[in-house]
Enzyme design. Sequence first.
Site, PDB file in Angstrom:
ATOM      1  N   GLU A  60       0.954  -1.969  -0.272  1.00 59.09           N
ATOM      2  CA  GLU A  60       0.578   0.250   0.202  1.00 59.09           C
ATOM      3  C   GLU A  60       0.924   1.244   0.131  1.00 59.09           C
ATOM      4  OE1 GLU A  60      -3.364   1.951   1.654  1.00 59.09           O
ATOM      5  OE2 GLU A  60      -3.095   0.841   3.885  1.00 59.09           O
ATOM      6  N   TYR A  61       1.700   0.655   0.655  1.00 59.82           N
ATOM      7  CA  TYR A  61       3.002   2.506   0.826  1.00 59.82           C
ATOM      8  C   TYR A  61       3.625   2.657  -0.297  1.00 59.82           C
ATOM      9  CZ  TYR A  61       5.175   6.197   4.082  1.00 59.82           C
ATOM     10  OH  TYR A  61       5.429   7.030   4.612  1.00 59.82           O
TER      11      TYR A  61
END
Length: 141
Positions: A60-61
């Site tokens: 996600e990052y």
Amino acid sequence: MDIERMNEIITQRPNLANAIGMHFVSTPDDDTCVATMHVDERNCQPMGLLSGGASLALAEYLAGVGSSALCPDRACVGVNVSGSHVRSAYVGDTVTATARIVHRGRTLHVWNVSITDSKGAVLSTVSVMNFMIEKPKENKA
């Protein structure tokens, strides 16, 4: 994808990426970005295996870094993360996440992220959807 500006922002502030050991890498491809993470006590389960949550956080990052690099005047928020873990990584290994954008709309970005171990074996596949919004006035970084 050139993510050096995002790298500067990430390394200047305390955040999840720094806390669990993510490192982001620019690539020559406009639709791809890469991150690595050494598996250690910050991101593994008590049994010495990479945590599935850490893998999802990495994916996600990384997708967020990619969306932010593509739209530097907008803010990116993750709205959906879905992943499957098919293999484990152990303390001492380094994993690599490769994110490829599959949809780049005005307000939604969709990324496919593959996480592999140091031998190239797939550990996780993750889909990430980001929503692009106006940057908050108090944080124009």
